[in-house]
Design a protein around this motif. Structure first.
Motif, PDB file in Angstrom:
ATOM      1  N   ILE A 121      -8.091   3.113  -3.572  1.00  0.00           N
ATOM      2  CA  ILE A 121      -8.991   2.809  -2.459  1.00  0.00           C
ATOM      3  C   ILE A 121      -9.456   4.112  -1.815  1.00  0.00           C
ATOM      4  O   ILE A 121      -8.940   5.192  -2.121  1.00  0.00           O
ATOM      5  CB  ILE A 121      -8.292   1.926  -1.398  1.00  0.00           C
ATOM      6  N   LYS A 122     -10.411   3.986  -0.937  1.00  0.00           N
ATOM      7  CA  LYS A 122     -10.854   5.151  -0.173  1.00  0.00           C
ATOM      8  C   LYS A 122      -9.672   5.653   0.653  1.00  0.00           C
ATOM      9  O   LYS A 122      -8.971   4.866   1.296  1.00  0.00           O
ATOM     10  CB  LYS A 122     -12.007   4.782   0.748  1.00  0.00           C
ATOM     11  N   LEU A 162      -8.380  -1.256   4.512  1.00  0.00           N
ATOM     12  CA  LEU A 162      -9.634  -0.985   3.795  1.00  0.00           C
ATOM     13  C   LEU A 162     -10.759  -0.565   4.730  1.00  0.00           C
ATOM     14  O   LEU A 162     -11.719   0.099   4.299  1.00  0.00           O
ATOM     15  CB  LEU A 162     -10.066  -2.219   3.001  1.00  0.00           C
ATOM     16  N   ASN A 163     -10.660  -0.920   6.014  1.00  0.00           N
ATOM     17  CA  ASN A 163     -11.710  -0.568   6.969  1.00  0.00           C
ATOM     18  C   ASN A 163     -11.326   0.574   7.907  1.00  0.00           C
ATOM     19  O   ASN A 163     -12.089   0.912   8.808  1.00  0.00           O
ATOM     20  CB  ASN A 163     -12.076  -1.796   7.796  1.00  0.00           C
ATOM     21  N   ALA A 180       0.852  -1.193   0.000  1.00  0.00           N
ATOM     22  CA  ALA A 180       0.000   0.000   0.000  1.00  0.00           C
ATOM     23  C   ALA A 180       0.882   1.235   0.000  1.00  0.00           C
ATOM     24  O   ALA A 180       1.955   1.241   0.621  1.00  0.00           O
ATOM     25  CB  ALA A 180      -0.912   0.004   1.226  1.00  0.00           C
ATOM     26  N   LYS A 232      -4.248  -5.777   4.766  1.00  0.00           N
ATOM     27  CA  LYS A 232      -5.128  -5.197   3.759  1.00  0.00           C
ATOM     28  C   LYS A 232      -6.506  -4.929   4.354  1.00  0.00           C
ATOM     29  O   LYS A 232      -7.088  -3.848   4.143  1.00  0.00           O
ATOM     30  CB  LYS A 232      -5.239  -6.135   2.561  1.00  0.00           C
ATOM     31  N   ASN A 233      -7.035  -5.880   5.086  1.00  0.00           N
ATOM     32  CA  ASN A 233      -8.363  -5.732   5.661  1.00  0.00           C
ATOM     33  C   ASN A 233      -8.432  -4.532   6.607  1.00  0.00           C
ATOM     34  O   ASN A 233      -9.392  -3.755   6.574  1.00  0.00           O
ATOM     35  CB  ASN A 233      -8.748  -7.010   6.409  1.00  0.00           C
TER      36      ASN A 233
END
Length: 323
Positions: free
Chosen positions: A289-290, A314-315, A250, A310-311
């Motif tokens: 991504i956001k 993303l959250n 990332a 990653k999870n």
């Protein structure tokens, strides 16, 4: 020199390997942490008629509940050993380990049985994480594929040696440098970075078993010309034993954007040119991504590669939730 108003401590090189080994034992709790067990008995391993070696010790790493590991430990003084000797020694350890796993397990088990506190720590870990007993735990650690990991503890690490350790082996080799300083009264201070210290810093909010992503800081030119166009990122320092866990990269775009904006799936991780760094190739173009923006804690902005998942990224609402 290490200095304060009361005293000064001058670097005092280790004269013998035994002095380095004594120092490792003295600082082992701070060096390895409470979730790792250092066993310093010297027991020969290897197959009869084949390669036999005498490691300086073993480190059982119980930080990851899903993937406990063992490291074969070699202590060396840079001034006493040529880098070729060190590389050959580590290679021979791997050959002895792979050809005598039953013997290695029995050697390690015997060491633990002589240390009731450490045996109990393994017993409790086994019970918490679904291993039937300590014997089965050791069996799982040592007999799984690619179970060999090496740890070199040395008083000085040159870039040439670090590059050799990256380029010559297909198994992970971690390195710790340990130096000693003394004052006029002979009192000692030891200088070192704790084992996998940068990983420990990133596991305050995430279990090490969840790590699958490396986060890097990117300036505009590198982000546009390398990350987006060449679908890779290079000249990254990574812990060798963490490489098998890294599935994604990332990017944190530095100011004025100050946010994680893209994530890419990793195809391969290779040595970067003839250096002690790595290049990460993507399997496909990175995905936007956001934005995960810099939060209240400005110190969370990555200056060097950081570990996460990653999870979680993303959250996350901000970097405060990532690291």
């Amino acid at each position: 020199m290490l200095w304060n108003k009361n005293d000064k401590y001058l670097e005092t090189p280790f004269q013998k390997e035994a002095e380095l080994e004594e120092a490792v034992n003295e600082v082992k709790e701070a060096l390895f942490g409470t979730s790792r067990i250092y066993l310093d008995d010297k027991k020969k391993i290897g197959k009869i008629g084949g390669t036999n070696n005498l490691p300086d010790g073993y480190l059982i790493d119980l930080t990851n509940s899903q993937d406990p590991k063992i490291f074969v430990v070699e202590n060396d003084l840079a001034s006493h050993q040529h880098l070729k000797h060190i590389a050959v020694q580590i290679l021979e350890f791997s050959l002895s380990f792979e050809t005598s796993k039953v013997k290695v397990k029995n050697v390690v088990k015997g060491m633990l049985q002589k240390r009731p506190d450490q045996w109990k720590k393994c017993e409790e870990f086994a019970k918490r994480n679904g291993f039937e007993n300590v014997d089965f735990l050791l069996e799982s650690i040592i007999h799984k594929p690619n179970s060999f990991n090496a740890l070199l503890i040395i008083d000085e690490l040159g870039e040439e040696l670090e590059t050799v350790l990256i380029s010559k082996f297909k198994f992970p080799v971690e390195v710790i440098t340990l130096k000693k300083h003394q004052n006029k009264q002979g009192e000692s201070l030891y200088q070192f970075e704790p084992f996998l210290n940068d990983v420990v810093e990133d596991t305050e909010k995430i279990d090490i078993s969840e790590i699958d992503t490396i986060v890097v800081a990117a300036r505009e030119d590198g982000f546009n010309n390398v990350f987006l166009k060449e679908h890779c990122w290079y000249a990254i320092r990574l812990n060798a034993s963490m490489i098998p866990k890294i599935k994604y990269l990332a990017t944190y775009q530095v100011a004025p954007i100050s946010a994680i904006t893209y994530i890419a799936e990793i195809k391969s991780i290779e040595q970067w040119q003839d250096t002690n760094k790595y290049i990460l190739y993507f399997s496909k173009p990175a995905e936007k991504i956001k934005k995960v923006v810099l939060g209240k804690n400005k110190g969370k902005a990555p200056q060097s590669p950081r570990y996460s998942s990653k999870n979680r990224i993303l959250n996350a609402h901000s970097l405060d939730n990532v690291f």
